[in-house]
Design an enzyme around this catalytic site. Structure first.
Site, PDB file in Angstrom:
ATOM      1  N   LYS A 121     -35.865 -13.085  -0.542  1.00  0.00           N
ATOM      2  CA  LYS A 121     -36.024 -14.287  -0.884  1.00  0.00           C
ATOM      3  C   LYS A 121     -37.424 -14.796  -1.616  1.00  0.00           C
ATOM      4  O   LYS A 121     -37.252 -15.394  -2.602  1.00  0.00           O
ATOM      5  CB  LYS A 121     -36.159 -15.359   0.387  1.00  0.00           C
ATOM      6  CG  LYS A 121     -34.738 -15.172   0.911  1.00  0.00           C
ATOM      7  CD  LYS A 121     -34.745 -15.977   2.696  1.00  0.00           C
ATOM      8  CE  LYS A 121     -33.189 -15.865   3.194  1.00  0.00           C
ATOM      9  NZ  LYS A 121     -33.230 -16.211   4.731  1.00  0.00           N
ATOM     10  N   GLN A 165     -37.034 -18.249   9.506  1.00  0.00           N
ATOM     11  CA  GLN A 165     -36.129 -17.326   9.399  1.00  0.00           C
ATOM     12  C   GLN A 165     -35.520 -17.043  10.827  1.00  0.00           C
ATOM     13  O   GLN A 165     -36.246 -16.840  11.965  1.00  0.00           O
ATOM     14  CB  GLN A 165     -36.603 -16.008   8.998  1.00  0.00           C
ATOM     15  CG  GLN A 165     -35.939 -14.681   8.810  1.00  0.00           C
ATOM     16  CD  GLN A 165     -34.857 -14.830   7.573  1.00  0.00           C
ATOM     17  OE1 GLN A 165     -34.959 -15.564   6.582  1.00  0.00           O
ATOM     18  NE2 GLN A 165     -33.616 -14.240   8.052  1.00  0.00           N
ATOM     19  N   ASP A 188     -32.261 -25.185   4.447  1.00  0.00           N
ATOM     20  CA  ASP A 188     -31.165 -24.271   5.322  1.00  0.00           C
ATOM     21  C   ASP A 188     -29.795 -25.021   5.618  1.00  0.00           C
ATOM     22  O   ASP A 188     -28.915 -24.853   6.020  1.00  0.00           O
ATOM     23  CB  ASP A 188     -31.480 -23.548   6.284  1.00  0.00           C
ATOM     24  CG  ASP A 188     -31.933 -22.252   6.072  1.00  0.00           C
ATOM     25  OD1 ASP A 188     -31.485 -21.569   5.099  1.00  0.00           O
ATOM     26  OD2 ASP A 188     -32.706 -21.425   6.850  1.00  0.00           O
TER      27      ASP A 188
END
Lengths: 361, 361
Positions: A121, A165, A188
């Site tokens: 990422k 994460q 997200d």
């Protein structure tokens, strides 16, 4: 070469319904004496899939393409195209505002796969000109440490997207950590308010979760008609299966969600025009699960030990690719299918967030 | 005797996909030039069901029970049992706190069906000792009038639940009105945060929408196993179909949502162990839609003109009852099935809210 993914004895799955019935009995009287319905959270059970008995016998490498009929969707090149447009817009923003979008990533612990995902990422951010910042915390850190890191980024005006994460180490409460995250920076899209607005027709979430968003974009770019089609989503995780089913429904597919408690999942799946598999079980979806000419999107990304690979492992999907290519009309590979699309959507959500926060169109 | 429910010519349904494709093209370039996926809200289309061609030929009254095999679920008596327990708890609260739960209802306009629903809810409140308060606003009132009424009840400590009777007149923005409602008093459970928490495993909404909650309670009290069973929800409204599908999934059913764009809905529905129909289309679900021995929950409540009835109309459901009782093993009648359960769940949500706000256990 063994599978790293945890598999459970068949007997355990058989016992779960009994255990649940017991839970019902227990909770009814604690929670609410008026209703017989149990509290929802008391129903939550892990989705433990019966391991596919013959998955070990499937060829380890993708070599036998003799009877291939399916087109393999190239997520890598589609995502490269999208990333290049994102890079253009970031340059444009920098030129006009002197600012670029900023993404903060919080990584707790030392899970090898999480480290690699985060690294990918960050590299993708650099490539398109998005500023990134990683905070690494030790596996045994306190919940407040993670919350503090989140709150620091909430306040930082140079950060437009924050990503924790997942999964977090077991002792940390994912809900509490995610709830600390500013809704406007939840790139997200996992906040319940975002999920509610994804589900409710007439509403628009601030962010659509990256993986489902990438799947839909793949389908649309491949000319797959979604409206009116039968779609089966395999797996109902909060981060992929659930939002994927909601999103496909907003696109007017007739959606069935198949999970570990589904009876005859292969029968249900074999009726679908579109299969999105996100169970995280290697080779779960065999050839006989797939309708002739179906589109198969494989979200599974399970690391499997392989000493012949550079990192000591390789990634496999939920779908038995060798069999799928002989039945489906379109299929995504693992790696190189959904994975790169997820990263591209994360970059896009970050860009969208920055544009919204900086009032830049 | 004519059907009051609006029916649309078949041709219109056929044209909608084209219109949608046009919308895609239009919106793509306005919304986001990077993606080909359209903005979600641009996808929203009304669910227009093709009228069931032979529904007129079905006997108007439920007389022919010769071949009945199904047990008819008595929502009236089950809800009476629940209401009696609620009344006990309200008395208990009054005795110990000197306070009772309070429900505020906001009714805009003079829709005959809405007036009757509100009247029923108020009567049910009185019966169990819940204080109720109705605010009636004219059909042409301004959005701020409704919002002000909501805000007044938000602040009123004697009110623990607020309900805006839907649908609102077309000129009012439902989203803005509902968003004004305090989350802690959203006894209908329609707030997106509640909906998100209903969808996300591991979370618990403050309130579960009343009708789906009533359906599940009916199923559980009737001994219907939900886990692992195939459930079809017909209709995907934000107030019934959507939350019903999410709730059934939390109970581990394998859920398919059938809507107006579904191809061969009868084929899909006829595979289901549990059918929850909430399309609002009289006699949509015929006998051949139902699997032998299935459980059929009919949420449809459509007023149909009938001069022989006291109010000049009677209520009919989505399900062709005469045919269903010959195929299903359990079926709910309309009226007297889901309706009374919905009202009971509203009372229960109001009681739960009062207990939570007054910290009373």
């Amino acid at each position: 070469m063994g599978l790293l993914a945890v598999t459970w004895p068949k007997c355990l799955k058989k016992h779960l319904p009994l255990k649940l019935r017991f839970l019902h009995t227990l909770k009814d009287h604690h929670f609410d004496q008026i209703l017989m319905s149990p509290a929802l959270a008391s129903l939550d059970l892990p989705d433990i899939w019966t391991p596919n008995s013959s998955c070990q016998s499937i060829p380890a490498l993708h070599k036998s393409f003799n009877q291939q009929t399916a087109e393999v969707l190239d997520g890598k090149s589609i995502s490269a195209e999208i990333r290049s447009k994102i890079a253009d817009e970031v340059r444009h923003m920098k030129k006009h505002l002197g600012k670029v979008p900023g993404l903060a990533v919080i990584l707790v612990g030392e899970r090898r796969d999480s480290q690699i995902y985060v690294r990918n990422k960050i590299m993708a951010c650099e490539e398109v000109g998005i500023k990134s910042s990683v905070t690494e915390l030790p596996a045994d850190c306190a919940e407040t440490d993670v919350q503090n890191a989140v709150m620091r980024f909430n306040k930082d005006p140079s950060i437009h997207g924050i990503l924790v994460q997942l999964p977090l180490p077991q002792h940390l409460n994912e809900e509490k950590v995610l709830d600390a995250l500013s809704l406007e920076k939840d790139v997200d899209g996992f906040h319940p308010l975002n999920m509610g607005n994804l589900a409710i027709r007439g509403r628009e979430p601030l962010f659509i979760p990256c993986t489902p968003k990438g799947c839909i974009e793949l389908l649309i770019r491949s000319g797959v008609k979604i409206m009116g089609k039968k779609a089966v989503v395999i797996g109902r995780s909060n981060i992929v299966g659930l939002p994927a089913s909601l999103l496909l429904q907003r696109h007017h597919a007739t959606v069935t969600v198949v999970h570990a408690f589904t009876e005859n999942p292969e029968q249900i799946t074999s009726k679908a025009d579109i299969v999105v598999s996100a169970a995280g079980v290697p080779n779960l979806v065999r050839g006989n699960w797939i309708k002739n000419g179906a589109t198969v999107i494989d979200v599974g990304t399970i690391p499997v030990e392989d000493p012949s690979c550079e990192d000591g492992y390789r990634l496999v999907g939920d779908v038995c690719f060798e069999e799928a290519v002989k039945v489906a009309s379109l299929v995504t590979p693992v790696p190189g299918g959904v994975g790169p699309m997820t990263v591209a959507m994360l970059l896009l959500n970050t860009l969208t967030s920055a544009k919204r926060m900086l009032n830049f169109t």
